[in-house]
Design a protein around this motif. Structure first.
Motif, PDB file in Angstrom:
ATOM      1  N   ALA A  43       6.205  -4.545  -3.333  1.00 18.49           N
ATOM      2  CA  ALA A  43       5.823  -3.770  -1.428  1.00 18.49           C
ATOM      3  C   ALA A  43       6.416  -4.181  -0.071  1.00 18.49           C
ATOM      4  CB  ALA A  43       4.910  -4.014  -1.912  1.00 18.49           C
ATOM      5  N   PHE A  89      10.679  -0.551  -5.300  1.00 17.36           N
ATOM      6  CA  PHE A  89       9.901  -1.165  -5.625  1.00 17.36           C
ATOM      7  C   PHE A  89      10.207  -1.906  -7.393  1.00 17.36           C
ATOM      8  CE2 PHE A  89       5.817  -1.397  -7.642  1.00 17.36           C
ATOM      9  CZ  PHE A  89       4.728  -2.486  -6.755  1.00 17.36           C
ATOM     10  N   ASN A 100       4.994   1.024  -0.469  1.00 20.22           N
ATOM     11  CA  ASN A 100       4.083   0.519  -1.912  1.00 20.22           C
ATOM     12  C   ASN A 100       3.380   1.890  -2.295  1.00 20.22           C
ATOM     13  OD1 ASN A 100       1.216  -0.489  -2.593  1.00 20.22           O
ATOM     14  ND2 ASN A 100       0.753  -0.967  -1.331  1.00 20.22           N
ATOM     15  N   ASP A 113       3.618  -7.552  -7.403  1.00 18.70           N
ATOM     16  CA  ASP A 113       2.845  -6.124  -7.246  1.00 18.70           C
ATOM     17  C   ASP A 113       3.586  -6.046  -5.464  1.00 18.70           C
ATOM     18  OD1 ASP A 113       3.504  -4.815  -9.740  1.00 18.70           O
ATOM     19  OD2 ASP A 113       1.516  -4.316  -9.145  1.00 18.70           O
ATOM     20  N   THR A 114       2.845  -7.532  -5.225  1.00 20.31           N
ATOM     21  CA  THR A 114       2.385  -7.996  -3.714  1.00 20.31           C
ATOM     22  C   THR A 114       4.097  -7.825  -3.270  1.00 20.31           C
ATOM     23  OG1 THR A 114       0.616  -8.212  -3.783  1.00 20.31           O
ATOM     24  CG2 THR A 114       1.301  -8.906  -1.557  1.00 20.31           C
TER      25      THR A 114
END
Length: 172
Positions: free
Chosen positions: A52, A156, A58, A48-49
């Motif tokens: 983003a 994303f 994000n 996820d990081t």
């Protein structure tokens, strides 16, 4: 890994995925290399990081539409517009009366009344048009932000999928 453990891991995965938010809610992640639920949670957080950063978006902080001041429903005329119209109408009426050799005072009074009504009507029309234009601009800005958020979510999700697949997960 037993079928019970696989089912438990899959159920935990679904719970984790559904609790991450709307961007990931559309993705199902299955561990293909026997990763534990804890490892999967850590891998998903890491991806996820990374997603983003890579996508520049994000999903937990979507772009918000700019909030413009609500248009003042000034359906009435602008203050002073009637007086300005009356002055202009009186002057026009006096000039027309002078040319026609009529009574200038009656012509000026009639011109003032007509000028005041016309100026107020014009001011109301202009205020209504400005309010309509402001509402249309606001709607366009909201549509652009929504489109940007949709594209950001797609970018994303693609980056997140690539990261998770690289770590040994099947992502659908």
């Amino acid at each position: 890994m037993t079928s019970v453990n696989k089912c438990t891991t899959f159920a935990i995965t679904l719970l984790c995925v559904s609790s991450l938010g709307t961007a990931q809610a559309e993705q199902y992640v299955f561990p293909e290399k026997g990763q534990t639920a804890e490892q999967q949670t850590a891998d998903e957080a890491s991806c996820d990081t990374w997603a983003a950063t890579e996508s520049g978006y994000n999903p937990s902080q979507p772009q918000a539409a700019p909030v413009a001041a609500a248009p003042t429903p000034e359906q009435g005329a602008e203050r002073g517009s009637g007086m300005r119209g009356a002055i202009s109408g009186a002057a026009t009426g006096a000039v027309v009366a002078e040319i026609g050799d009529d009574d200038r005072s009656d012509a000026a009074a009639n011109g003032a009344a007509v000028g005041a009504v016309a100026a107020r009507r014009q001011s109301r029309r202009q205020n209504a048009n400005e309010a309509d234009q402001q509402a249309a601009t606001q709607q366009q800005a909201q549509a652009e932000v929504q489109s940007s958020n949709t594209q950001g979510t797609e970018d994303f999700n693609r980056a997140r999928s690539a990261c998770l697949e690289g770590k040994g997960y099947s992502v659908k």
